[in-house]
Structures are given as structure tokens and as C-alpha cells.
Design an enzyme around this catalytic site. Sequence first.
Site, short mmCIF file in Angstrom:
data_model
loop_
_atom_site.label_atom_id
_atom_site.label_comp_id
_atom_site.label_asym_id
_atom_site.label_seq_id
_atom_site.Cartn_x
_atom_site.Cartn_y
_atom_site.Cartn_z
N CYS A 1 -21.26 30.02 -77.26
CA CYS A 1 -20.09 29.29 -76.75
C CYS A 1 -18.94 30.24 -76.42
O CYS A 1 -18.30 30.11 -75.38
CB CYS A 1 -19.65 28.21 -77.73
N CYS B 1 -22.28 21.17 -81.17
CA CYS B 1 -23.16 22.15 -81.83
C CYS B 1 -23.17 21.97 -83.34
O CYS B 1 -24.17 22.28 -84.00
CB CYS B 1 -22.72 23.57 -81.53
N CYS C 1 -13.98 24.19 -76.80
CA CYS C 1 -15.03 23.87 -77.78
C CYS C 1 -15.58 22.49 -77.44
O CYS C 1 -14.85 21.52 -77.38
CB CYS C 1 -14.42 23.86 -79.19
N TYR D 1 -21.87 30.98 -82.03
CA TYR D 1 -20.71 31.67 -81.47
C TYR D 1 -21.10 32.78 -80.49
O TYR D 1 -20.28 33.22 -79.69
CB TYR D 1 -19.81 32.22 -82.59
FE1 SF4 Z 1 -17.26 24.56 -80.77
FE2 SF4 Z 1 -18.54 26.84 -80.35
FE3 SF4 Z 1 -18.71 25.62 -82.72
FE4 SF4 Z 1 -19.92 24.62 -80.51
S1 SF4 Z 1 -20.38 26.56 -81.55
S2 SF4 Z 1 -18.78 23.48 -82.03
S3 SF4 Z 1 -18.40 25.12 -78.97
S4 SF4 Z 1 -16.88 26.52 -81.77
FE FE Z 2 -16.03 26.11 -84.02
#
Ligand code: SF4
Ligand code: FE
Length: 483
Positions: free
Chosen positions: A299, A104, A100, A296
Site C-alpha cells: 500500500c 487489508c 489507506c 505495507y
Molecule cells: Fe491501510 Fe495500508 Fe493497512 Fe491497508 S495495509 S489497511 S492501506 S495502512
Molecule cells: Fe495502516
Amino acid sequence: MALMTGEQYIESMRKLNLQVYMFGKKVENVVDDPILRPSLNSVRMTYDLAQKPEYEDLMTATSSLTGEKINRFTHIHQSTQDLMNKVKMQRLLGQKTAACFQRCVGMDASNAVFSTTYEIDQKYGTHYHENFKKFLTRVQQNDFTVDGAMTDPKGDRSKAPHAQDDPDMYLHVVERRPDGVVVRGAKAHQTGFINSHEVIVMPTISMREADKDYAISFCCPTDAEGIFMIVGRQSCDTRKLEGAPMDTGNPEFGGTEALVIFDNVFIPNDQIFLNGEVEFAGMMVERFAGYHRQSYGGCKVGVGDVLIGAAALAADYNGCSSASHIKDKIIEMQHLNETLFGCGIACSALGTKTKAGNYLIDMLLANVCKQNVTRFPYEIVRLAEDIAGGLVVTAPSEIDLRDSKIGPYVDKYLKGISAVSTENRLKVLRLIENLCLGTAAVGYRTESMHGAGSPQAQRIMISRQGNLEMKKNLAKAIAHIEE
Ligand code: SF4
Ligand code: FE
């Protein structure tokens, strides 16, 4: 400075006076702590990639506020193309970190707060939208990382915020002054907080009049007076201290979560984005959640790409990659992963313009996207474990492999095909362990379930957005039913 380099980002984090606690002790050097550093490296990648010409289109955008080139993570989406580019950027970052990368949350909070504050001001003549634009301009000009803090501890789930036995179970205003408010409470599961310069705090649920003091949104620096963090444990987190980087599976990147305490923090008026306008708490929550459920579809797909690659490599190293059932399992993993990407792109492509002028995803499809993310990565993980074999959970440590006496035995008996070293075989199995069993918990498996809201939260939104009456009418029309 419109764009920071990765190194400048790291140095900027050194200047913060963050109050971080772990294993009962205060962490004096947050930036260089071996348990915390991989998580910082993941955020750093959002800066490093923005410097590379080949990623310029995805990683940067033109600011709608200043006209300058900015990092896309600080951008207010101006079109459906921007929404799709966001998802593609997240897939890229997932591929590069297998973790992660945290940034974001602030982007999603910014876009939700941008449109919600505009609508609050329209109704009440408040100045929250101006406050927010001023804040975001500063964020863009300094290329800050911003955390978005939504999840309250929630205590007794059957009771509203104001009805809790302990009034601090939801963050709330405890004092009102002419120049601002004082807030108290906590935000749980904060992935990016330790690696952020600023935070946007938002309510976590829809609220009624009695919850007025709980309907509060604001920004503040992460090292503001009264804020401190308690780092969450992860299975195998202390492997990072053992001097055996191979055993972590992903030696460079990771994600760390913290429980963040707001112990009587003063928030000046011009940093407030919502203050008692209870009917807008739900709008802010739903929009933020919608954007993060879209996220989601980017990522997790990028991390999924790494896991699929790792499973295919494990098959190669075992000498079984031409077996038809292995090929079919890898096809299935790809099918599931691309379906998630399809959801992320679809809710972006069908986005619409808000009253404030930025673009919002299609809410129904964003919730369907995240609902699928609560399931498909589990199946992808199951298939990866199937392909990799039991050695994922029985392999000796790197220290055994390097030992002069027993190392040669580990090397001899854990070898797969002759062309590949035992070391490389073990490395890929450790990576699979990391992603499937959550030795780096923040990034893939369990986060797919609960990050951006647990499954039931999406089902509530799907039931609200699904337009069942329209569908009943369709059936009546086809069957010639007249009531
Ligand atoms: Fe983390 Fe994915 Fe949330 Fe971005 S979208 S903060 S990578 S879990
Ligand atoms: Fe997250």
C-alpha cells in the site's frame, strides 16, 4: 452475491446502525458526512476495481471454502503466489486512492486467525477454527468489509493487562455466561471500523496466565449493541467543509481513524476464536502483525508512486525537470520506493504453509519490510518537499484563486511555466502537502511510522528471528575458532 459493486457496498453501509461521534455530536448520516465520505470512497475502490476485467487476477480469487469467485480481500492465501498477488493488489489500490483503503486489516486478521484457531483446536479440542470458517464463509458470500481490531489503549506501558490501575485499558471478558461472554474495553487507531460490516477483535500482546480474561478474540457486527466510535482529528480535516475541494489535495479519497469503545458487548459462543488459551495470544498477534507488515510493502509503495509522480509534475510545472539534481532526486525516490516493494514481494515469495493449510509470510523479512517503511517514506517525503518548493506551505486557498478581485493576482504571480495553468500547479502542490504533511494523516507519512506497529516492535521481532547463534557459528567456522 459473491461480489458487490461499489454502489452496492455504499448502500449496504447505509443499512448499518453505526454509533459514530465527532466534534462532540453523534453523526446521524455516516455515509454522506463530508469529513467521513472520502474514507468510505477509499474502501469502495476495493469493490470497484474487482468489477474490472483487467484487474480480475489481482482483485479476485477462488475461495478455498466455497470454490466461488470472491474479492481477494476476503481470501485465505493458498500459495506464495497469492501472497505476492496480495502485495501487488495493495500497490494498485494505493495508486488509485493515495490513501489507506482499510480493507487489508480484515484480510490480515482472517489469515492470522485461520491458522491460529486451527492450532488452538489441535491442542485443546476447542471449536474455534469451525467458528472462524463459518464466519468467513458468510463474509465471502456477502463480500463484507471486515475490520481487524488489535491495538488496546494500554494505559501504563510498564504493567501487564491484569495489573493496570484501570482494568479496561485492555479489552477483556467481564462476564461469562453459558451462551457467550460479555466484553469491555476499547481499541484505538481503528482506520476501517467506520467503513466495515464486521470486526475481528484480537489481543494486542503476548499474555500470561494472570491475563486469562484478556486473551480473547471474536467477531461481531460493527453496529453490535454497546459499540460506539469517536472519530480522531486530522490536521486540516475541516478543509473538507470549506467548499474548496482543491485545498484538500485529494478531494475524493482519504482515511479516517476512530477510538472504538466496547461497552459491555455480548459475544455468542460461536463467534469466539480464543478464550483464555493465553499462550496462543502471542501467536495471533505475531501472525497478524507479520501479515500487516507485509501489507505495507504494497500500500505504501502505491501511495509512494503517486507522490513521486506529483513531485515530478511539480518539477515540470516549475520548469526545472531537466536539472540534473532534480532528476537524481526523483531517481532516489524511485529507488527507495522499489526497495520497499522488493521487501513486500520477498517476504511473500519465501512464505510457508501453516498447519491449517494457508500461507504465512516469512516473518523476518516482513518485519524488515515494515522497519524500512518507518524510514524510507520520510526520505521520499523530504525529497518531494525539496523538489516542490516552499509554495507547498504558503499557497493561498482555492477561494482566493476563484475570487473576482484577488483571483487574477493569485493566478498571475503563482504561475510557473506558461503552458500550465496556475490552478493545475496549485493542485499538484496541494496533493504533495496532503501526502507529506498529513492533511490526510491516514495513508502515508505518520502511518508509515506507527501503522502495523511502531519501529521497536519490528526490532524485537528481528532480534527473535535473526538467528544470531547460527551467524556466530558461521564466523567461528571461517576463523577456525574451537571452543
Ligand atoms: Fe491501510 Fe495500508 Fe493497512 Fe491497508 S495495509 S489497511 S492501506 S495502512
Ligand atoms: Fe495502516
